[in-house]
Design a protein around this motif. Structure first.
Motif, PDB file in Angstrom:
ATOM      1  N   UNK A   1       6.444  -0.019  11.468  1.00 12.94           N
ATOM      2  CA  UNK A   1       5.625   0.998  10.791  1.00 12.94           C
ATOM      3  C   UNK A   1       6.092   1.165   9.341  1.00 12.94           C
ATOM      4  N   UNK A   2       7.416   1.316   9.155  1.00 13.96           N
ATOM      5  CA  UNK A   2       7.946   1.519   7.802  1.00 13.96           C
ATOM      6  C   UNK A   2       7.819   0.259   6.949  1.00 13.96           C
ATOM      7  N   UNK A   3       7.971  -0.896   7.587  1.00 18.42           N
ATOM      8  CA  UNK A   3       7.792  -2.154   6.862  1.00 18.42           C
ATOM      9  C   UNK A   3       6.345  -2.240   6.364  1.00 18.42           C
ATOM     10  N   UNK A   4       5.423  -1.745   7.195  1.00 12.17           N
ATOM     11  CA  UNK A   4       4.013  -1.662   6.789  1.00 12.17           C
ATOM     12  C   UNK A   4       3.841  -0.780   5.563  1.00 12.17           C
ATOM     13  N   UNK A   5       4.574   0.353   5.538  1.00 14.59           N
ATOM     14  CA  UNK A   5       4.502   1.267   4.381  1.00 14.59           C
ATOM     15  C   UNK A   5       4.951   0.567   3.099  1.00 14.59           C
ATOM     16  N   UNK A   6       6.042  -0.221   3.233  1.00 12.23           N
ATOM     17  CA  UNK A   6       6.556  -0.956   2.068  1.00 12.23           C
ATOM     18  C   UNK A   6       5.509  -1.956   1.584  1.00 12.23           C
ATOM     19  N   UNK A   7       4.929  -2.698   2.536  1.00 14.85           N
ATOM     20  CA  UNK A   7       3.914  -3.712   2.170  1.00 14.85           C
ATOM     21  C   UNK A   7       2.703  -3.052   1.507  1.00 14.85           C
ATOM     22  N   UNK A   8       2.315  -1.886   2.015  1.00 15.57           N
ATOM     23  CA  UNK A   8       1.168  -1.165   1.442  1.00 15.57           C
ATOM     24  C   UNK A   8       1.465  -0.781  -0.007  1.00 15.57           C
ATOM     25  N   UNK A   9       2.683  -0.268  -0.252  1.00 12.08           N
ATOM     26  CA  UNK A   9       3.082   0.103  -1.617  1.00 12.08           C
ATOM     27  C   UNK A   9       3.069  -1.122  -2.527  1.00 12.08           C
ATOM     28  N   UNK A  10       3.436  -2.277  -1.982  1.00 10.63           N
ATOM     29  CA  UNK A  10       3.508  -3.498  -2.793  1.00 10.63           C
ATOM     30  C   UNK A  10       2.171  -4.254  -2.822  1.00 10.63           C
ATOM     31  N   UNK A  11       1.157  -3.618  -2.242  1.00 12.41           N
ATOM     32  CA  UNK A  11      -0.207  -4.187  -2.198  1.00 12.41           C
ATOM     33  C   UNK A  11      -0.255  -5.517  -1.441  1.00 12.41           C
ATOM     34  N   UNK A  12       0.643  -5.655  -0.459  1.00 12.46           N
ATOM     35  CA  UNK A  12       0.624  -6.843   0.419  1.00 12.46           C
ATOM     36  C   UNK A  12      -0.117  -6.428   1.690  1.00 12.46           C
ATOM     37  N   UNK A  13      -1.436  -6.367   1.574  1.00  9.66           N
ATOM     38  CA  UNK A  13      -2.234  -5.705   2.608  1.00  9.66           C
ATOM     39  C   UNK A  13      -2.242  -6.425   3.950  1.00  9.66           C
ATOM     40  N   UNK A  14      -2.269  -7.756   3.953  1.00  5.46           N
ATOM     41  CA  UNK A  14      -2.283  -8.483   5.236  1.00  5.46           C
ATOM     42  C   UNK A  14      -0.990  -8.225   6.004  1.00  5.46           C
TER      43      UNK A  14
ATOM     44  N   UNK B   1      -5.516   0.682   4.725  1.00  2.00           N
ATOM     45  CA  UNK B   1      -5.390  -0.736   4.343  1.00  2.00           C
ATOM     46  C   UNK B   1      -6.774  -1.370   4.241  1.00  2.00           C
ATOM     47  N   UNK B   2      -7.613  -1.132   5.261  1.00  2.00           N
ATOM     48  CA  UNK B   2      -8.973  -1.702   5.237  1.00  2.00           C
ATOM     49  C   UNK B   2      -9.738  -1.221   4.004  1.00  2.00           C
ATOM     50  N   UNK B   3      -9.531   0.060   3.663  1.00  2.00           N
ATOM     51  CA  UNK B   3     -10.214   0.629   2.493  1.00  2.00           C
ATOM     52  C   UNK B   3      -9.763  -0.105   1.226  1.00  2.00           C
ATOM     53  N   UNK B   4      -8.450  -0.334   1.112  1.00  2.33           N
ATOM     54  CA  UNK B   4      -7.912  -1.052  -0.050  1.00  2.33           C
ATOM     55  C   UNK B   4      -8.441  -2.483  -0.121  1.00  2.33           C
ATOM     56  N   UNK B   5      -8.640  -3.090   1.061  1.00  2.00           N
ATOM     57  CA  UNK B   5      -9.111  -4.482   1.101  1.00  2.00           C
ATOM     58  C   UNK B   5     -10.621  -4.588   0.903  1.00  2.00           C
ATOM     59  N   UNK B   6     -11.279  -3.429   0.845  1.00  2.00           N
ATOM     60  CA  UNK B   6     -12.737  -3.444   0.710  1.00  2.00           C
ATOM     61  C   UNK B   6     -13.452  -3.679   2.034  1.00  2.00           C
ATOM     62  N   UNK B   7     -12.691  -3.632   3.146  1.00  2.00           N
ATOM     63  CA  UNK B   7     -13.292  -3.782   4.492  1.00  2.00           C
ATOM     64  C   UNK B   7     -13.766  -2.398   4.947  1.00  2.00           C
ATOM     65  N   UNK B   8     -14.789  -1.890   4.273  1.00  2.00           N
ATOM     66  CA  UNK B   8     -15.159  -0.478   4.447  1.00  2.00           C
ATOM     67  C   UNK B   8     -15.736  -0.178   5.830  1.00  2.00           C
ATOM     68  N   UNK B   9     -16.468  -1.131   6.413  1.00  6.74           N
ATOM     69  CA  UNK B   9     -17.025  -0.888   7.749  1.00  6.74           C
ATOM     70  C   UNK B   9     -15.921  -0.777   8.798  1.00  6.74           C
ATOM     71  N   UNK B  10     -14.905  -1.632   8.648  1.00  8.60           N
ATOM     72  CA  UNK B  10     -13.767  -1.568   9.579  1.00  8.60           C
ATOM     73  C   UNK B  10     -13.035  -0.231   9.426  1.00  8.60           C
TER      74      UNK B  10
ATOM     75  N   UNK C   1     -15.450   9.612   1.092  1.00 16.57           N
ATOM     76  CA  UNK C   1     -14.995   8.709   0.019  1.00 16.57           C
ATOM     77  C   UNK C   1     -15.416   7.262   0.298  1.00 16.57           C
ATOM     78  N   UNK C   2     -15.281   6.852   1.570  1.00 10.20           N
ATOM     79  CA  UNK C   2     -15.647   5.471   1.929  1.00 10.20           C
ATOM     80  C   UNK C   2     -17.151   5.267   1.735  1.00 10.20           C
ATOM     81  N   UNK C   3     -17.948   6.253   2.159  1.00  7.33           N
ATOM     82  CA  UNK C   3     -19.409   6.136   1.959  1.00  7.33           C
ATOM     83  C   UNK C   3     -19.758   6.047   0.472  1.00  7.33           C
TER      84      UNK C   3
END
Length: 202
Positions: free
Chosen positions: A74-87, A119-128, A158-160
């Motif tokens: 979970x925390x590793x995910x937080x780090x990746x999100x901050x670094x824009x490593x979305x996958x 993450x999906x929002x950042x990736x532009x995967x708005x439907x997901x 916001x997503x809409x």
């Protein structure tokens, strides 16, 4: 009775929680790495935090500590999100999610859903993102949690808006307005009603 000079138990030499914690951490390097990672993450030192959580994850894996694995992932995910490593963020959150699902830890699942949707929002995967957000709305309806509901409806609006669907964003704001109205939050209710009006003028 004057209690000003009464010493807390910990300082009477019976129990020193800090010392006990330090001893426990010496025996558990994975936990030590995890806590170090949390401190580094707080300071915004993402590269070092990522390394610490990665080491913690390896340590927890070696011990077969599922809860530890979920926390570190979970925390590793937080780090990746901050670094824009979305996958990578998504992979880590989903790994933590699978463990929480197995443990039926609904509180953690909810927190992870929020992060996965982000993450999906950042990736532009708005439907997901919307799919997950509406699952959360359902949860908040079932648990009768109006605050959670309002928070998620704001994100949905916001997503809409990002999708260019003003009418749906307006509906989301109207829903928020009516929740505030039910709780006699007059100012907040009017504020969201005005936002809804701006998006779909009569």
């Amino acid at each position: 009775m004057d209690t000003s000079n009464i010493q807390p138990l910990a300082s009477l030499g019976r129990v020193d929680p800090q010392k006990a914690r330090d001893e426990a951490l010496k025996k558990d390097p994975a936990k030590r790495d995890y806590l170090e990672g949390r401190e580094l993450l707080k300071k915004g030192e993402y590269a070092q935090a990522g390394m610490a959580f990665h080491n913690a994850l390896k340590g927890f894996e070696e011990k077969g500590d599922e809860q530890g694995i979920a926390n570190a992932a979970d925390r590793l995910g937080d780090v990746c999100l901050e670094r824009e490593e979305y996958d990578s963020a998504l992979d880590n959150y989903q790994r933590a999610y699978a463990i929480c699902e197995k443990e039926e830890d609904s509180f953690s699942i909810l927190a992870l859903n929020k992060k996965i949707a982000a993450v999906y929002k950042k990736q532009g995967e708005l439907d997901k993102a919307l799919e997950i957000l509406f699952d959360m709305v359902e949860h908040y309806q079932l648990t009768k949690n109006p605050k959670g509901m309002v928070d998620i409806m704001v994100v949905i609006a916001e997503v809409y808006l990002e999708k260019g669907e003003k009418r749906k964003a307006s509906d989301a704001y109207r829903t928020i307005s009516s929740i505030h109205k039910n709780f006699k939050h007059k100012r907040m209710s009017e504020e969201f009603a005005a936002r809804a009006e701006e998006l779909s003028p009569a």
